[in-house]
Design a protein around this motif. Structure first.
Motif, short mmCIF file in Angstrom:
data_model
loop_
_atom_site.label_atom_id
_atom_site.label_comp_id
_atom_site.label_asym_id
_atom_site.label_seq_id
_atom_site.Cartn_x
_atom_site.Cartn_y
_atom_site.Cartn_z
N GLU A 129 0.82 -1.21 0.00
CA GLU A 129 0.00 0.00 0.00
C GLU A 129 0.85 1.26 0.00
O GLU A 129 0.40 2.32 -0.45
N ASP A 130 2.07 1.16 0.51
CA ASP A 130 2.93 2.34 0.62
C ASP A 130 3.73 2.62 -0.64
O ASP A 130 4.07 3.79 -0.91
N VAL A 131 4.08 1.58 -1.41
CA VAL A 131 5.00 1.78 -2.53
C VAL A 131 4.43 1.36 -3.88
O VAL A 131 5.07 1.57 -4.91
N ALA A 132 3.23 0.80 -3.91
CA ALA A 132 2.70 0.31 -5.19
C ALA A 132 1.23 0.68 -5.37
O ALA A 132 0.45 -0.06 -5.96
N THR A 133 0.87 1.86 -4.89
CA THR A 133 -0.47 2.40 -5.11
C THR A 133 -0.38 3.90 -5.37
O THR A 133 0.55 4.56 -4.89
N PRO A 134 -1.33 4.47 -6.11
CA PRO A 134 -1.35 5.92 -6.29
C PRO A 134 -1.46 6.65 -4.96
O PRO A 134 -0.87 7.73 -4.78
N GLU A 135 -2.22 6.06 -4.02
CA GLU A 135 -2.39 6.70 -2.71
C GLU A 135 -1.07 6.75 -1.94
O GLU A 135 -0.78 7.74 -1.26
N GLY A 136 -0.28 5.67 -2.05
CA GLY A 136 1.02 5.65 -1.41
C GLY A 136 1.93 6.74 -1.97
O GLY A 136 2.66 7.40 -1.22
N ARG A 192 6.70 10.60 -12.48
CA ARG A 192 6.51 9.45 -11.60
C ARG A 192 7.07 8.22 -12.31
O ARG A 192 7.26 8.24 -13.53
N PRO A 193 7.35 7.16 -11.57
CA PRO A 193 7.75 5.93 -12.24
C PRO A 193 6.62 5.45 -13.17
O PRO A 193 5.44 5.54 -12.81
N ASP A 194 6.99 4.95 -14.33
CA ASP A 194 5.99 4.48 -15.31
C ASP A 194 5.62 3.04 -14.99
O ASP A 194 5.88 2.11 -15.75
N ILE A 195 5.03 2.86 -13.81
CA ILE A 195 4.66 1.55 -13.29
C ILE A 195 3.15 1.52 -13.07
O ILE A 195 2.58 2.49 -12.57
N VAL A 196 2.52 0.43 -13.46
CA VAL A 196 1.10 0.25 -13.18
C VAL A 196 0.95 -0.22 -11.73
O VAL A 196 1.36 -1.34 -11.39
N TRP A 197 0.40 0.64 -10.90
CA TRP A 197 0.23 0.32 -9.50
C TRP A 197 -1.11 -0.36 -9.26
O TRP A 197 -2.00 -0.32 -10.12
N PHE A 198 -1.27 -0.96 -8.09
CA PHE A 198 -2.54 -1.58 -7.73
C PHE A 198 -3.64 -0.51 -7.77
O PHE A 198 -3.47 0.59 -7.27
N GLY A 199 -4.74 -0.87 -8.41
CA GLY A 199 -5.85 0.08 -8.59
C GLY A 199 -5.81 0.79 -9.92
O GLY A 199 -6.77 1.50 -10.27
N GLU A 200 -4.72 0.61 -10.70
CA GLU A 200 -4.61 1.21 -12.02
C GLU A 200 -4.82 0.15 -13.11
O GLU A 200 -4.67 -1.05 -12.87
#
Length: 231
Positions: free
Chosen positions: A36-43, A144-152
């Motif tokens: 939740e801290d490093v792999a979400t837009p909210e994080g 931002r990093p071009d990574i698909v985070w959880f919720g995307e």
């Protein structure tokens, strides 16, 4: 079938043999952080420095990693198979490209890419990104990093679904099968009558849906499978 159309999905398991950790590894980068801290837009909104530092560490790790025999075998399949070979990866490293694969579909983004949150421009990421990095296209300080985070939404889904709709063979390699939409690919392939094979160190969540399962290290199972396909 002389020249079957093949769709391949790879996950963290194929890169683990090259020293890049998975979610489940003890003591690795992921074990030190909450998803939740490093792999979400909210994080990212809460603590952008933590997120940027995390992906800088992953990028540095990936930069020194070398492809293994599984990556090399898939590059050979792409080069030598006379039918279509669509290579989709959930991985954000570039080990497929380092092994010689071309046109790799990175559905979860890429460590070596940066994305502008203002205009969606992409550019090669520096080895160390910084918070407030400036977009070279619109000059907004919103990199931002071009990574698909959880919720995307994963990238290139329309292209992947078109390839699956025409597949004669679907192979899943080193993926746990518990993250959608990728976990549903085997069902899509089965629905249109494709042959399905899973190659995993441990059975994935969807192993029962595959007609052929080959347990073991990707560096061993994948080259053997490629040899069979190429005859």
């Amino acid at each position: 079938m002389a020249h079957p159309s093949i769709v391949i999905l790879t996950g963290a398991g194929i890169s683990a043999e090259s020293g890049l950790g998975t979610f489940r590894d003890e003591g690795g980068l992921w074990a030190q952080h909450r998803i939740e801290d490093v792999a979400t837009p909210e994080g990212f909104a809460r603590n952008p420095q933590l997120v940027v530092d995390f992906y800088n560490a992953r990028r540095a790790q990936a930069a020194t990693a070398t492809p293994n025999a599984g990556h090399v075998a898939l590059a050979r399949l792409q080069a030598e198979h006379q039918g279509d070979v669509t290579l989709v990866t959930q991985n954000v490293d570039d080990l497929h490209e380092k092994a010689g694969s071309s046109d790799v579909i990175h559905m979860h983004g890429a460590l070596n890419s940066a994305l502008c949150r203002a205009c969606d421009h992409r550019w090669p990421a520096p080895l160390e990104m910084r918070v407030g990095g400036v977009c070279p296209s619109c000059a907004a300080p919103r990199a931002r990093p071009d990574i698909v985070w959880f919720g995307e939404i994963p990238y290139h889904m329309e292209r992947i679904e078109r390839a699956l709709a025409a597949a004669d063979i679907f192979a899943a390699i080193g993926t746990s099968g518990n993250v959608y939409p990728a976990a549903g690919f085997v069902q899509m392939a089965t629905h249109i009558g494709a042959k399905t094979v899973e190659m995993n160190l441990d059975p994935g969540e969807t192993v029962a849906l595959f007609e052929d399962t080959r347990p073991g290290k990707a560096s061993q199972t994948v080259p053997a499978w490629v040899d069979e396909i190429l005859g």
